[in-house]
Structure formats: C-alpha cells, structure tokens
Design an enzyme around this catalytic site. Structure first.
Site, PDB file in Angstrom:
ATOM      1  N   THR A  27       1.721  -7.648  -6.760  1.00  0.00           N
ATOM      2  CA  THR A  27       1.320  -6.427  -7.098  1.00  0.00           C
ATOM      3  C   THR A  27       2.585  -5.359  -6.287  1.00  0.00           C
ATOM      4  OG1 THR A  27      -0.087  -4.583  -6.237  1.00  0.00           O
ATOM      5  CG2 THR A  27       0.396  -6.409  -4.477  1.00  0.00           C
ATOM      6  N   LEU A  28       2.806  -4.353  -6.801  1.00  0.00           N
ATOM      7  CA  LEU A  28       3.504  -3.384  -6.166  1.00  0.00           C
ATOM      8  C   LEU A  28       2.971  -2.392  -5.218  1.00  0.00           C
ATOM      9  CD1 LEU A  28       5.618  -2.252  -9.608  1.00  0.00           C
ATOM     10  CD2 LEU A  28       6.406  -3.768  -7.777  1.00  0.00           C
ATOM     11  N   SER A  29       1.789  -2.512  -5.081  1.00  0.00           N
ATOM     12  CA  SER A  29       0.953  -1.525  -4.137  1.00  0.00           C
ATOM     13  C   SER A  29       0.929  -2.026  -2.742  1.00  0.00           C
ATOM     14  CB  SER A  29      -0.524  -1.505  -4.912  1.00  0.00           C
ATOM     15  OG  SER A  29      -1.279  -0.715  -3.592  1.00  0.00           O
ATOM     16  N   GLY A  38      -4.196  -6.559  -8.378  1.00  0.00           N
ATOM     17  CA  GLY A  38      -5.180  -5.516  -7.764  1.00  0.00           C
ATOM     18  C   GLY A  38      -5.614  -5.889  -6.352  1.00  0.00           C
ATOM     19  N   LEU A  54      -0.854 -17.717 -12.161  1.00  0.00           N
ATOM     20  CA  LEU A  54      -0.237 -16.495 -11.708  1.00  0.00           C
ATOM     21  C   LEU A  54      -1.176 -15.195 -12.204  1.00  0.00           C
ATOM     22  CD1 LEU A  54       2.130 -14.675 -10.833  1.00  0.00           C
ATOM     23  CD2 LEU A  54       3.283 -15.073 -13.082  1.00  0.00           C
ATOM     24  N   GLN A  72      -2.842  -2.790  -1.566  1.00  0.00           N
ATOM     25  CA  GLN A  72      -3.393  -3.857  -2.351  1.00  0.00           C
ATOM     26  C   GLN A  72      -2.979  -5.226  -1.510  1.00  0.00           C
ATOM     27  OE1 GLN A  72      -3.000  -3.294  -6.480  1.00  0.00           O
ATOM     28  NE2 GLN A  72      -4.798  -2.131  -6.563  1.00  0.00           N
ATOM     29  N   TYR A 127     -10.756  -3.518 -10.787  1.00  0.00           N
ATOM     30  CA  TYR A 127     -10.479  -2.356 -11.419  1.00  0.00           C
ATOM     31  C   TYR A 127     -10.081  -2.404 -12.862  1.00  0.00           C
ATOM     32  CZ  TYR A 127      -8.977   2.524 -11.182  1.00  0.00           C
ATOM     33  OH  TYR A 127      -8.638   3.904 -11.488  1.00  0.00           O
ATOM     34  N   CYS A 185     -12.319   8.785 -20.174  1.00  0.00           N
ATOM     35  CA  CYS A 185     -11.958   7.633 -20.799  1.00  0.00           C
ATOM     36  C   CYS A 185     -13.425   6.896 -21.370  1.00  0.00           C
ATOM     37  CB  CYS A 185     -11.329   6.924 -19.573  1.00  0.00           C
ATOM     38  SG  CYS A 185      -9.654   7.201 -19.252  1.00  0.00           S
TER      39      CYS A 185
END
Length: 432
Positions: A200-202, A180, A175, A205, A139, A376
C-alpha cells in the site's frame, strides 16, 4: 412570477421527485412539500443547474454555494433527470484530446505523485471509513452471491470469490497489490493457508494492517509493506496475484507497464486477477457533465478509467492470456448504495470525526463523500461505468498437448469451481 421563474418552475415539475428551489434572495420556486430542496447561496449556481452540469453543481455543494436537503437516492434521481444526455457520450473526445490526455497520464503518474494522490484519499481518518464500511473495511465492490446477503456477508463472499478464481493453495506465495485495510490479504492467509504479501501507499492502512497481523498471530505468514508496486523485487516470483481497486490509479498510459511488472512478478503459468472499475465508453477516461472533474478534484486525484477491451489488450501485450471476465456492475451499485445509506445514517458522527481532524476542510470532505458514494451508485445503476474481474495467466512458454489434462496449478477447463456455494475451510483452499 417572472418569465425566468416560470421557466424554472416548469422544469422542476418535469423531475421525478418534488423539488423546491430557494434563490439567494429567499424566493422559493416549486412545490411547498419537496422531497429535495436546493438552497442557493450564489446565483451563478443556477446556470449549472439549468445546463445539467451536475458535476459542477456538486462542486457548488461541496464549496457551500448551495445546500441540498433530501434522501440521497431522491437527490440522485433528480440529478440523473437534469442531465441533458448520456454522460458517457458527453465525455467522448477527438484524437487530439485523446493524445493530450495520454501525455498528461504519463506525466501525472510518477512514484512520488502516486503516493501523494493515494494519501489524499485514503489517509482521511480510519474512524471515518469505519462508520460506513463493513467490519473488515473492504473498500471495493462486494459480491451478492445470495440476494438476502448483508454488506458484510457480501464482502466476505467477494473475498472468497477472488480466492476461488485464483485457486489459492496452502503454501503458495500470494501478492495483494493495493491491499487496503487487509481484508483479502488476511482472508487468503487464514482460509487458504497462503504466504501473503500486501502493499500500500497509505500510511494509515499500513499501520492498521500490521496491527491486525500481529494481533492475529500471522507475523510468520503475512506481511504488509509500504511500497510502490514499481519497487517490488522480482527475484522471488509469486504464484498468484490479486489487484483489487488498484489499476484505476495507475493511469491509462501506464497500463502495459503495470501489467508487465505484475507479469515479471509471477512464476511461469502463475495467475493474476484484476478487479477494477472500467468506463462504459471505449474512448472515455471519465464521465462528462462535470462528473469526472468532481471525482478528480475531491475524491481520486489521478484516477483514470479505461474500457475493459483496452484492459484485456494491455494484459495481452504484457504476456498474459485472459481466461475469464465477469462483470459485477450491478453488485457495485448495490455496494455503493449500502455505503451511502450507512454514511447517511451516521452523518453527525462522520462530521464530528472529519471536522476534528481537518477543521472546515472536514465539512467539505463529508459533502464530497455524500455525493461521491450516491453519485457512483447512480452511475453503476445506469451503466455509465462498470466493473470487471478479469482472470488471466501468464502465457505458456512451451506448447502444451491440448488433449492432456491441465496441471493442478493451471486454469481449469470449466468454471464450476468458482461458483460453489460453500465457503472454503480455513487453511485448505477447498470447498467443504
């Protein structure tokens, strides 16, 4: 026809594609054979159309105050023609506004707020993203090394381009910040033999990538952590770091702190590649004409853009030396159009997935993503926003004889190694 209707009809005739406007009372204005049709359900939307506030008009579409029919490429050509001027210039601000933005940037980027903002965007159903991303679910901007490449091929070329720039070697500690769905993380481990860590903070994911790690037998060499970058342990430094599509979420006021943290995570003469979206205007944090507000509200809450010159400045203040910068702006325009075309080809499937997950909010999310991807793409085509890969290394702690050849781990004297055409062999880090 009334004078107002005549004025609207004349304006529509100046647009690059045939447009029909249907007012809330059913009155049609414009051509009978439109490429783009706007069905207004709220007369107030007419003011946003007339003023060229295309971002606000986009909000009207997401909220159901107007329906838009037509190919997204035609819709975006019409939107660009409606703008009263450059959205870059429209977003320029004075010193007081810039100071206020900086204070807001500091406030809005705490560990908890950043986690909520990332979840807002990335914790939509994985099945939704799988409909229009490539099979690796990369992504971020692809790299069309050859003009005939498919999206999937260009994404693999991008992953390899990053690994080549970093000169990844077997056994190095690597790292991936904001990893993602694991495309770069796994590519680096499988093709370059590194010990790879992704964060990640998801939650979606995190679970997805850990499943891939286990299924591919990489548990001993690859790990994916649900962790904020600020909480990474600095006790075991990495050899190389990639930050791809991440620093846009950090906040302009936090850039020096972000790069300082990455500097502390690297060994001496370690290397960082930062790949991210930048603003075209030196003083812009977003685009004007309501476009920045649209993205903030519906897509990336907390996202902020900065000019590449300020990125390099923040890196330099943080102890890095920038050794290479490459603009991939045209590549991102093509990537976004590929995503937009893929989503448009599977709209009903996407609608079913999102509505099943979020109900009526799912329909709004789909409308937002349709405009976001195509809008975009238009922005990158016009040069209103850009994207740079900036490669840097930690500044040497002692003077090195400039006549001596560089050590293997340092940045080479020429760029030839970056652009070799052959893919790396798995586990070697070298070109065939």
């Amino acid at each position: 026809m009334s004078p107002v209707s005549n004025a609207i009809a004349n304006r529509l005739q100046q647009l690059p594609h045939p447009v029909q406007l249907i007012l809330p009372d059913g009155t049609p204005i414009g051509t009978d054979a439109p490429a783009v049709r706007l069905q207004l359900h709220d007369i107030k939307t007419l003011a946003n159309l007339a003023s060229g506030e295309v971002g606000v008009l986009g909000q009207d579409y997401v909220e159901g105050r107007v329906d838009i029919e037509g190919r997204m490429r035609d819709v975006m050509a019409v939107a660009a023609a409606l703008l009263p001027g450059s959205p870059v210039e429209a977003a320029r601000s004075g010193w007081l506004t810039e100071l206020i933005r900086r204070l807001v940037s500091v406030w809005r980027h705490s560990v908890d707020r950043d986690a909520r903002q990332i979840e807002f965007h990335y914790d939509l159903s994985d099945a939704f993203y799988a409909l229009w991303l490539d099979p690796r679910r990369v992504y971020s901007c692809a790299y069309y090394r050859e003009p005939q490449m498919t999206l999937a091929q260009a994404q693999e070329a991008k992953l390899d381009h990053i690994c080549r720039k970093l000169r990844l070697q077997p056994g190095e500690r690597f790292l991936d910040v904001g990893a993602g769905w694991g495309g770069l993380l796994l590519w680096a481990a499988e093709h370059y033999g590194v010990q790879a860590t992704g964060i990640t903070l998801s939650h979606n994911q995190h679970a997805y990538v850990n499943g891939l790690i286990e299924s591919r037998g990489l548990s001993g060499r690859v790990r994916m952590l649900l962790l904020d970058y600020r909480n990474l342990d600095e006790g075991e430094p990495f050899d190389k770091i990639a930050s791809v599509g991440m620093f846009e979420h950090v906040g302009r006021a936090q850039l020096e702190a972000y790069f300082s943290k990455l500097r502390n995570l690297l060994r001496p003469e370690g290397m960082l590649l930062n790949h991210g979206i930048t603003s075209a205007g030196v003083y812009n944090a977003e685009l004007g004409n309501g476009m920045g507000e649209f993205i903030e509200r519906y897509i990336f809450p907390g996202g902020e853009l900065t000019h590449v010159s300020r990125v390099v400045e923040a890196m330099s203040h943080s102890g890095f030396e920038a050794v290479d910068a490459e603009s991939l702006r045209p590549h991102y325009a093509r990537t976004l159009w590929a995503w937009s075309d893929a989503l448009e080809s599977r709209l009903e499937e996407a609608r079913a997935v999102l509505v099943a997950e979020k109900g009526k909010a799912g329909e709004r999310a789909l409308r937002a993503y349709r405009l976001y991807l195509a809008g975009c793409a238009m922005g990158f085509e016009h040069g209103w926003i850009s994207l740079y890969q900036v490669l840097c290394q930690t500044q040497a702690e002692q003077r090195i004889d400039p006549a001596a050849p560089p050590p293997v781990s340092a940045y080479p004297w020429t760029r030839g190694y970056m652009y070799a055409q052959s893919p790396a062999e798995p586990g070697t880090g070298d070109a065939k």
